[in-house]
Design a protein around this motif. Structure first.
Motif, mmCIF file in Angstrom:
data_model
loop_
_atom_site.group_PDB
_atom_site.id
_atom_site.type_symbol
_atom_site.label_atom_id
_atom_site.label_comp_id
_atom_site.label_asym_id
_atom_site.label_seq_id
_atom_site.Cartn_x
_atom_site.Cartn_y
_atom_site.Cartn_z
ATOM 1 N N THR A 82 0.811 -1.219 0.000
ATOM 2 C CA THR A 82 0.000 0.000 0.000
ATOM 3 C C THR A 82 0.844 1.270 0.000
ATOM 4 O O THR A 82 0.375 2.314 -0.460
ATOM 5 C CB THR A 82 -0.934 0.024 1.229
ATOM 6 O OG1 THR A 82 -0.144 -0.089 2.421
ATOM 7 C CG2 THR A 82 -1.938 -1.124 1.165
ATOM 8 N N ASP A 83 2.069 1.210 0.485
ATOM 9 C CA ASP A 83 2.918 2.396 0.578
ATOM 10 C C ASP A 83 4.052 2.413 -0.446
ATOM 11 O O ASP A 83 4.994 3.191 -0.329
ATOM 12 C CB ASP A 83 3.476 2.543 1.998
ATOM 13 C CG ASP A 83 4.276 1.331 2.455
ATOM 14 O OD1 ASP A 83 4.179 0.258 1.813
ATOM 15 O OD2 ASP A 83 4.990 1.455 3.465
ATOM 16 N N VAL A 84 3.964 1.551 -1.459
ATOM 17 C CA VAL A 84 4.975 1.525 -2.519
ATOM 18 C C VAL A 84 4.242 1.519 -3.868
ATOM 19 O O VAL A 84 4.099 0.483 -4.515
ATOM 20 C CB VAL A 84 5.904 0.295 -2.400
ATOM 21 C CG1 VAL A 84 7.028 0.362 -3.430
ATOM 22 C CG2 VAL A 84 6.485 0.179 -1.002
ATOM 23 N N PRO A 85 3.769 2.701 -4.296
ATOM 24 C CA PRO A 85 3.034 2.765 -5.557
ATOM 25 C C PRO A 85 3.969 2.608 -6.760
ATOM 26 O O PRO A 85 5.173 2.844 -6.664
ATOM 27 C CB PRO A 85 2.406 4.161 -5.529
ATOM 28 C CG PRO A 85 3.331 4.965 -4.668
ATOM 29 C CD PRO A 85 3.870 3.998 -3.637
ATOM 30 N N ARG A 86 3.411 2.227 -7.886
ATOM 31 C CA ARG A 86 4.200 2.141 -9.121
ATOM 32 C C ARG A 86 4.899 3.472 -9.359
ATOM 33 O O ARG A 86 4.319 4.521 -9.140
ATOM 34 C CB ARG A 86 3.307 1.816 -10.309
ATOM 35 C CG ARG A 86 2.777 0.425 -10.277
ATOM 36 C CD ARG A 86 1.969 0.119 -11.558
ATOM 37 N NE ARG A 86 1.332 -1.173 -11.439
ATOM 38 C CZ ARG A 86 1.927 -2.322 -11.717
ATOM 39 N NH1 ARG A 86 3.169 -2.342 -12.120
ATOM 40 N NH2 ARG A 86 1.263 -3.459 -11.586
ATOM 41 N N GLY A 87 6.150 3.399 -9.767
ATOM 42 C CA GLY A 87 6.931 4.599 -10.026
ATOM 43 C C GLY A 87 7.671 5.118 -8.805
ATOM 44 O O GLY A 87 8.504 6.012 -8.921
ATOM 45 N N ALA A 88 7.390 4.579 -7.628
ATOM 46 C CA ALA A 88 8.073 5.017 -6.410
ATOM 47 C C ALA A 88 9.512 4.516 -6.412
ATOM 48 O O ALA A 88 9.848 3.538 -7.084
ATOM 49 C CB ALA A 88 7.347 4.476 -5.175
ATOM 50 N N ASN A 89 10.348 5.220 -5.648
ATOM 51 C CA ASN A 89 11.726 4.737 -5.477
ATOM 52 C C ASN A 89 11.679 3.303 -4.982
ATOM 53 O O ASN A 89 10.897 2.969 -4.101
ATOM 54 C CB ASN A 89 12.471 5.582 -4.438
ATOM 55 C CG ASN A 89 12.810 6.949 -4.939
ATOM 56 O OD1 ASN A 89 12.988 7.164 -6.140
ATOM 57 N ND2 ASN A 89 12.888 7.896 -4.031
ATOM 58 N N PHE A 90 12.482 2.457 -5.545
ATOM 59 C CA PHE A 90 12.623 1.056 -5.149
ATOM 60 C C PHE A 90 11.400 0.191 -5.443
ATOM 61 O O PHE A 90 11.298 -0.912 -4.933
ATOM 62 C CB PHE A 90 13.000 0.928 -3.661
ATOM 63 C CG PHE A 90 14.259 1.654 -3.280
ATOM 64 C CD1 PHE A 90 15.449 1.376 -3.921
ATOM 65 C CD2 PHE A 90 14.242 2.612 -2.286
ATOM 66 C CE1 PHE A 90 16.615 2.029 -3.573
ATOM 67 C CE2 PHE A 90 15.407 3.278 -1.928
ATOM 68 C CZ PHE A 90 16.594 2.977 -2.582
#
Length: 181
Positions: free
Chosen positions: A48-56
Motif C-alpha cells: 500500500t505504501d509503494v506505488p508504481r513509479g516510487a523509489n525502489f
C-alpha cells in the motif's frame, strides 16, 4: 565458486539495501533508471505504501514476488524504516531457499516459538551464522548494524555448484546503492 559467493552476497546485499534505509529516503533524482529490475508479475497485490513509479518499486516488488519479504500485516512495506535483526534473519532465511525444522528448543531467550522470526533465527543459529549476544539473546527487535550484517554474510557459505542462482541486481547497481548508505 568465489563468483557464485559474490553473486549471492550481492543479491542479499541488494535485498537488505533496499530494505534497510541507512541514510534516509533517496530522492528520485538519485535513483538511477538502471536500478529498477524487470518487475515480475505475481499474484500478490502491491504494498500500500509503494506505488508504481516510487523509489525502489521494482526491487521491492521483486522481493514480494519471490516471497523473500512479505511486508507488514496491514499491507505496507515501510520502505524507509530501519530493519531489525529479526527481520534480517527472516530475509536471509527466505532468500536462502532452505527449509529448517526448529523444533521447540529456544536458541535465544528473546525469540520464543511464537515469534515470526523463530524459524529464521533458529536456522541462522543452527548454520553457525549467529551466536547471539553473551546475555543469551539474539536482539531480534534491535536494529541491525552494518557490522552485524557483514558478520552474518561473511559466515554464509558460497552457493553450491549446480544450485539455482537467484536473480539479483544487474552489475554495478549494488555499488551505487551502497555508496548512498
Amino acid at each position: 565458486m568465489l563468483d557464485a559467493h559474490r553473486r549471492r552476497i550481492a543479491g542479499v546485499m541488494a535485498i537488505l539495501t533496499v530494505t534497510v534505509t541507512l541514510a534516509g529516503p533517496v530522492s528520485a533524482s538519485t535513483a538511477p533508471a538502471a536500478e529498477a529490475a524487470a518487475t515480475q508479475a505475481c499474484a500478490t497485490p502491491d504494498f500500500t505504501d509503494v506505488p508504481r513509479g516510487a523509489n525502489f518499486y521494482d526491487p521491492i516488488t521483486w522481493l514480494r514476488c519471490e516471497q523473500i519479504s512479505t511486508g507488514y500485516i496491514n499491507g505496507s512495506y515501510a520502505p524507509h524504516q530501519r530493519i531489525t535483526r529479526g527481520e534480517t534473519a527472516q530475509l536471509l532465511y527466505r532468500f536462502s531457499g532452505e527449509t529448517h525444522r526448529p523444533g521447540i528448543h529456544l536458541d535465544f531467550t528473546d525469540v520464543p516459538a511464537s515469534r515470526s522470526a523463530f524459524t529464521a533465527v533458529s536456522w541462522m543459529q543452527a548454520k553457525g551464522y549467529t551466536a547471539g549476544y553473551a546475555n543469551g539473546t539474539f536482539g531480534a527487535d534491535r536494529p541491525i548494524t552494518r557490522g552485524e550484517l557483514a558478520a552474518f554474510l561473511y559466515r554464509m557459505p558460497p552457493q553450491e555448484p549446480g544450485q539455482e542462482v537467484r536473480p539479483g541486481p544487474e552489475p554495478g547497481v549494488l555499488d551505487r546503492l551502497l555508496r548512498r548508505s
